[in-house]
Enzyme design. Sequence first.
Site, PDB file in Angstrom:
ATOM      1  N   LYS A  73       0.836  -1.213   0.000  1.00 25.86           N
ATOM      2  CA  LYS A  73       0.000   0.000   0.000  1.00 25.86           C
ATOM      3  C   LYS A  73       0.874   1.268   0.000  1.00 25.86           C
ATOM      4  CE  LYS A  73      -2.287  -1.358   3.659  1.00 25.86           C
ATOM      5  NZ  LYS A  73      -1.613  -2.677   3.830  1.00 25.86           N
ATOM      6  N   THR A  74       1.905   1.282   0.867  1.00 24.08           N
ATOM      7  CA  THR A  74       2.800   2.448   0.902  1.00 24.08           C
ATOM      8  C   THR A  74       3.510   2.583  -0.445  1.00 24.08           C
ATOM      9  OG1 THR A  74       3.134   1.993   3.238  1.00 24.08           O
ATOM     10  CG2 THR A  74       4.681   3.520   2.203  1.00 24.08           C
ATOM     11  N   ASP A 118      -1.533   6.643   6.250  1.00 22.96           N
ATOM     12  CA  ASP A 118      -1.532   5.214   6.578  1.00 22.96           C
ATOM     13  C   ASP A 118      -2.420   4.988   7.802  1.00 22.96           C
ATOM     14  OD1 ASP A 118      -0.795   2.614   6.256  1.00 22.96           O
ATOM     15  OD2 ASP A 118       1.249   2.832   6.977  1.00 22.96           O
ATOM     16  N   THR A 167      -5.791  -1.421   6.990  1.00 19.54           N
ATOM     17  CA  THR A 167      -5.857  -2.878   7.055  1.00 19.54           C
ATOM     18  C   THR A 167      -7.269  -3.297   7.469  1.00 19.54           C
ATOM     19  OG1 THR A 167      -5.066  -2.667   9.313  1.00 19.54           O
ATOM     20  CG2 THR A 167      -3.429  -3.247   7.658  1.00 19.54           C
ATOM     21  N   ARG A 226       6.576  -8.309   1.684  1.00 17.53           N
ATOM     22  CA  ARG A 226       7.490  -7.900   2.755  1.00 17.53           C
ATOM     23  C   ARG A 226       8.166  -9.118   3.376  1.00 17.53           C
ATOM     24  NH1 ARG A 226       4.757  -4.183   6.280  1.00 17.53           N
ATOM     25  NH2 ARG A 226       5.852  -2.530   5.172  1.00 17.53           N
TER      26      ARG A 226
HETATM   27  N1  ATP Z   1       3.908  -5.518  -5.935  1.00 19.16           N
HETATM   28  C1  ATP Z   1       5.115  -5.460  -5.424  1.00 19.16           C
HETATM   29  N2  ATP Z   1       6.186  -5.688  -6.170  1.00 19.16           N
HETATM   30  C2  ATP Z   1       7.429  -5.677  -5.632  1.00 19.16           C
HETATM   31  N3  ATP Z   1       7.694  -5.411  -4.333  1.00 19.16           N
HETATM   32  C3  ATP Z   1       6.659  -5.153  -3.546  1.00 19.16           C
HETATM   33  C4  ATP Z   1       5.326  -5.148  -4.040  1.00 19.16           C
HETATM   34  N4  ATP Z   1       4.498  -4.854  -3.033  1.00 19.16           N
HETATM   35  C5  ATP Z   1       5.256  -4.676  -1.944  1.00 19.16           C
HETATM   36  N5  ATP Z   1       6.555  -4.852  -2.244  1.00 19.16           N
HETATM   37  C6  ATP Z   1       7.668  -4.766  -1.313  1.00 19.16           C
HETATM   38  O1  ATP Z   1       7.204  -5.126  -0.028  1.00 19.16           O
HETATM   39  C7  ATP Z   1       7.627  -4.196   0.960  1.00 19.16           C
HETATM   40  C8  ATP Z   1       6.431  -3.767   1.782  1.00 19.16           C
HETATM   41  O2  ATP Z   1       5.568  -2.977   0.997  1.00 19.16           O
HETATM   42  P1  ATP Z   1       4.755  -1.739   1.613  1.00 19.16           P
HETATM   43  O3  ATP Z   1       5.559  -1.051   2.668  1.00 19.16           O
HETATM   44  O4  ATP Z   1       4.304  -0.909   0.472  1.00 19.16           O
HETATM   45  O5  ATP Z   1       3.533  -2.492   2.274  1.00 19.16           O
HETATM   46  P2  ATP Z   1       2.267  -1.883   3.026  1.00 19.16           P
HETATM   47  O6  ATP Z   1       1.069  -2.585   2.499  1.00 19.16           O
HETATM   48  O7  ATP Z   1       2.271  -0.400   2.942  1.00 19.16           O
HETATM   49  O8  ATP Z   1       2.530  -2.327   4.506  1.00 19.16           O
HETATM   50  P3  ATP Z   1       1.996  -1.605   5.871  1.00 19.16           P
HETATM   51  O9  ATP Z   1       0.528  -1.841   5.887  1.00 19.16           O
HETATM   52  O10 ATP Z   1       2.747  -2.330   6.958  1.00 19.16           O
HETATM   53  O11 ATP Z   1       2.369  -0.154   5.785  1.00 19.16           O
HETATM   54  C9  ATP Z   1       8.315  -3.056   0.208  1.00 19.16           C
HETATM   55  O12 ATP Z   1       9.677  -3.084   0.482  1.00 19.16           O
HETATM   56  C10 ATP Z   1       8.172  -3.351  -1.248  1.00 19.16           C
HETATM   57  O13 ATP Z   1       9.439  -3.313  -1.848  1.00 19.16           O
END
Ligand code: ATP
Length: 369
Positions: A73-74, A118, A167, A226
């Site tokens: 998401k981030t 977030d 989430t 992740r």
């Molecule tokens: N579709 C994707 N392709 C490649 N790498 C990804 C992808 N999605 C996530 N990642 C990798 O996974 C890691 C976590 O992603 P991210 O921080 O965006 O998750 P999030 O959903 O925002 O988590 P949170 O809810 O904990 O904030 C990042 O380092 C990113 O490089």
Amino acid sequence: MTPYDSEPADRLVTAAADGEDQAVEAALRPKLLDEFIGQERVREQLSLVLQAARKRGTAPDHVLLSGPPGLGKTTLSMIIAAELNAPIRITSGPAIQHAGDLAAILSSLTEGEVLFLDEIHRMSRPAEEMLYMAMEDYRVDVIVGKGPGATAIPLELPPFTLVGATTRAGLLPPPLRDRFGFTGHMEFYAPAELERVVHRSAALLDVEIDPAGAAEIAGRSRGTPRIANRLLRRVRDYAQVKHDGVVDRTIAAQALKVYEVDARGLDRLDRAVLDALIRLFGGGPVGLSTLAVAVGEEAETVEEVAEPFLVREGLLARTPRGRIATPAAWQHLGLVPPVQTGPARAASGQGPRGPVPAQSDLFGAVEEP
Ligand SMILES: Nc1ncnc2c1ncn2[C@@H]1O[C@H](COP(=O)(O)OP(=O)(O)OP(=O)(O)O)[C@@H](O)[C@H]1O
């Protein structure tokens, strides 16, 4: 932050970011929509929203991204800003305790800026109400003074795009949810998609890995990029210390055996829950608190940390009579599931049958190094 306060801090398969993740994730994040792996539907829909906004020369609708932690998401919010060639401001619901905190952020946004919020479901109610007006009319009322003498001073805001992440989409009040023009639901990743994530990250980290090694890591990553990236880093350590740094299937399996992440992505706690359920209680049903005492954990830890993945994997079922191990759970532990299942079998006192598995079976039949 961890998704649950009850989660052990050093858990390798947590979907929440730890300190090391935060340090390396910036380098591993895809920068543009084309580099973002998987989530086809969200990617396609978002691409249309962004292209249309670019064509019109206006800020796109506000975007809500929902889904479990660690799915990107981030990363997507940063991609949205990059695709719009706009700056991004990052904050989170828990950081905004007062409406004034939000007013300060909103009033300092520049035209077209992306505001990433977030954990938007954890914002305070007054801040949430201020956000309604900001999203809809690009305006906030700043309250000056207290009591009967308080006055609202309207403040115009430049057009901006809010990207909210949560989430827990179900916890968002409908008036807030309705103000997002586009909602993207992020799904867990398929193993083939995670393999691509592992290959991409390995290339960025300068790790040599073959397809079978990437598949081995992907299969243990619980559908979450992740976790895939974290397991890759631990496997890299092992490959560099014990071998020549090259990762293949055997090296990946041996490394993850050291870290107690088995072939299905279960860790020590997950297996302890299944083990107690099956060996001590004949597969259930058994109450949560009894199960928790048996594994020496808080009920909250079992319920919030271990069970969601076990339920998702079809290994454990929550029933009104208690927790039950499914036949797949017996098989995962190398045991033969009883013919009868459920309360009838529990009442019969029938215990587990079949051989106790060697650890190597659970961890993907690896040889000792
Ligand atoms: N579709 C994707 N392709 C490649 N790498 C990804 C992808 N999605 C996530 N990642 C990798 O996974 C890691 C976590 O992603 P991210 O921080 O965006 O998750 P999030 O959903 O925002 O988590 P949170 O809810 O904990 O904030 C990042 O380092 C990113 O490089």
